[in-house]
Design a protein around this motif. Structure first.
Motif, mmCIF file in Angstrom:
data_model
loop_
_atom_site.group_PDB
_atom_site.id
_atom_site.type_symbol
_atom_site.label_atom_id
_atom_site.label_comp_id
_atom_site.label_asym_id
_atom_site.label_seq_id
_atom_site.Cartn_x
_atom_site.Cartn_y
_atom_site.Cartn_z
ATOM 1 N N GLN A 19 -3.039 17.633 17.122
ATOM 2 C CA GLN A 19 -2.270 16.309 16.971
ATOM 3 C C GLN A 19 -1.994 15.927 15.518
ATOM 4 N N PRO A 20 -0.843 15.462 15.073
ATOM 5 C CA PRO A 20 -0.532 14.958 13.810
ATOM 6 C C PRO A 20 -1.089 13.986 13.388
ATOM 7 N N ASN A 21 -1.763 14.041 12.193
ATOM 8 C CA ASN A 21 -2.245 12.886 11.669
ATOM 9 C C ASN A 21 -1.443 11.860 11.197
ATOM 10 N N SER A 22 -1.187 10.763 11.895
ATOM 11 C CA SER A 22 -0.304 9.578 11.655
ATOM 12 C C SER A 22 -0.798 8.663 10.563
ATOM 13 N N GLU A 23 -2.156 8.788 10.390
ATOM 14 C CA GLU A 23 -2.588 7.870 9.348
ATOM 15 C C GLU A 23 -3.445 8.633 8.179
ATOM 16 N N PRO A 24 -3.204 8.571 7.152
ATOM 17 C CA PRO A 24 -4.041 9.543 6.086
ATOM 18 C C PRO A 24 -5.313 9.033 5.983
ATOM 19 N N ASP A 25 -6.300 9.650 5.608
ATOM 20 C CA ASP A 25 -7.679 9.280 5.369
ATOM 21 C C ASP A 25 -7.941 8.614 4.119
ATOM 22 N N PHE A 26 -6.937 8.703 3.220
ATOM 23 C CA PHE A 26 -7.040 8.053 2.010
ATOM 24 C C PHE A 26 -7.124 6.488 1.799
ATOM 25 N N MET A 27 -7.913 5.907 1.351
ATOM 26 C CA MET A 27 -8.070 4.451 1.423
ATOM 27 C C MET A 27 -8.263 3.886 0.041
ATOM 28 N N GLU A 28 -6.980 4.227 -0.646
ATOM 29 C CA GLU A 28 -6.944 3.707 -1.896
ATOM 30 C C GLU A 28 -5.561 2.928 -2.211
ATOM 31 N N GLU A 29 -5.619 2.251 -3.314
ATOM 32 C CA GLU A 29 -4.333 1.775 -3.579
ATOM 33 C C GLU A 29 -3.785 2.298 -4.886
ATOM 34 N N THR A 30 -2.840 2.694 -5.024
ATOM 35 C CA THR A 30 -2.226 3.527 -6.342
ATOM 36 C C THR A 30 -0.991 2.545 -6.804
ATOM 37 N N ALA A 31 -0.651 1.417 -6.626
ATOM 38 C CA ALA A 31 0.353 0.653 -7.273
ATOM 39 C C ALA A 31 -0.244 -0.049 -8.561
ATOM 40 N N ALA A 32 -1.489 -0.119 -8.826
ATOM 41 C CA ALA A 32 -1.955 -0.575 -9.950
ATOM 42 C C ALA A 32 -1.813 0.224 -11.186
ATOM 43 N N GLU A 33 -1.705 1.366 -10.749
ATOM 44 C CA GLU A 33 -1.533 2.594 -11.833
ATOM 45 C C GLU A 33 -0.069 2.703 -12.535
ATOM 46 N N VAL A 34 0.888 2.095 -11.749
ATOM 47 C CA VAL A 34 2.321 2.136 -12.032
ATOM 48 C C VAL A 34 2.851 0.954 -12.627
ATOM 49 N N ALA A 35 2.240 -0.296 -12.279
ATOM 50 C CA ALA A 35 2.650 -1.492 -12.750
ATOM 51 C C ALA A 35 2.164 -1.785 -13.956
ATOM 52 N N GLU A 36 3.264 -2.478 -14.777
ATOM 53 C CA GLU A 36 3.108 -2.814 -16.286
ATOM 54 C C GLU A 36 2.106 -3.944 -16.219
ATOM 55 N N PRO A 37 1.168 -3.722 -17.143
ATOM 56 C CA PRO A 37 -0.012 -4.692 -17.177
ATOM 57 C C PRO A 37 0.621 -6.374 -17.629
ATOM 58 N N VAL A 38 0.057 -7.474 -17.037
ATOM 59 C CA VAL A 38 0.485 -8.723 -17.226
ATOM 60 C C VAL A 38 0.300 -9.091 -18.752
ATOM 61 N N ARG A 39 1.215 -9.600 -19.530
ATOM 62 C CA ARG A 39 0.736 -9.877 -20.925
ATOM 63 C C ARG A 39 0.834 -11.596 -20.818
ATOM 64 N N THR A 40 -0.088 -12.316 -21.259
ATOM 65 C CA THR A 40 -0.214 -13.601 -21.334
ATOM 66 C C THR A 40 0.202 -14.028 -22.662
ATOM 67 N N PHE A 41 0.727 -15.236 -22.713
ATOM 68 C CA PHE A 41 0.993 -15.732 -24.229
ATOM 69 C C PHE A 41 0.292 -17.142 -24.187
ATOM 70 N N HIS A 42 -0.562 -17.516 -25.134
ATOM 71 C CA HIS A 42 -1.324 -18.628 -24.931
ATOM 72 C C HIS A 42 -0.619 -19.672 -26.115
ATOM 73 N N ARG A 43 0.240 -20.832 -25.568
ATOM 74 C CA ARG A 43 0.925 -21.668 -26.649
ATOM 75 C C ARG A 43 -0.184 -22.322 -27.585
ATOM 76 N N GLU A 44 -1.285 -22.676 -26.915
ATOM 77 C CA GLU A 44 -2.298 -23.424 -27.905
ATOM 78 C C GLU A 44 -2.580 -22.500 -29.093
#
Length: 122
Positions: A19-44
């Motif tokens: 049977q073909p494996n319809s769901e991979p065994d990997f349970m990790e999220e990889t989107a955080a590696e590609v996204a740019e980090p959030v930069r905060t600017f404090h007005r105070e």
């Protein structure tokens, strides 16, 4: 219902080899590696810097408004007087209160002289 989050990489879900494996065994999220980090600017923290920078821009614009208003006393009083008034309001908004007020006052005087006094002398 079986909790899939507790499975490890080596465990299988009971599927046969055919049977073909319809769901991979990997349970990790990889989107955080590609996204740019959030930069905060404090007005105070940068409030003092912003105020000084804004006042510097206002002073330059205030001097420009004052020069345009003074020149309007001699050349094209209606056009340059109105320009001096507008620049004076912008300069006051940016922090140059005194320069903006003087530019507005001289621009108004220039327009009043051009509209009511100069027609009698031409």
């Amino acid at each position: 219902m079986v909790d899939d989050r507790k499975q490890t990489y080596n465990e299988t879900k009971g599927q046969s080899m055919m049977q073909p494996n319809s769901e991979p065994d990997f349970m990790e999220e990889t989107a955080a590696e590609v996204a740019e980090p959030v930069r905060t600017f404090h007005r105070e923290e940068n409030k003092e810097y912003d105020r000084n920078d804004e006042e510097a821009n206002g002073k330059g614009l205030g001097w420009l408004a004052l020069v345009v208003s003074i020149v309007s006393l001699f050349i094209m009083p209606v056009i340059l007087g109105a320009t001096g008034i507008i620049l004076g309001f912008i300069a006051r908004r940016r922090g140059a209160e005194t320069l903006g007020a003087w530019a507005i006052g001289i621009g108004v005087v220039s327009i009043i002289i051009a509209m009511f006094v100069l027609p009698f002398y031409r």
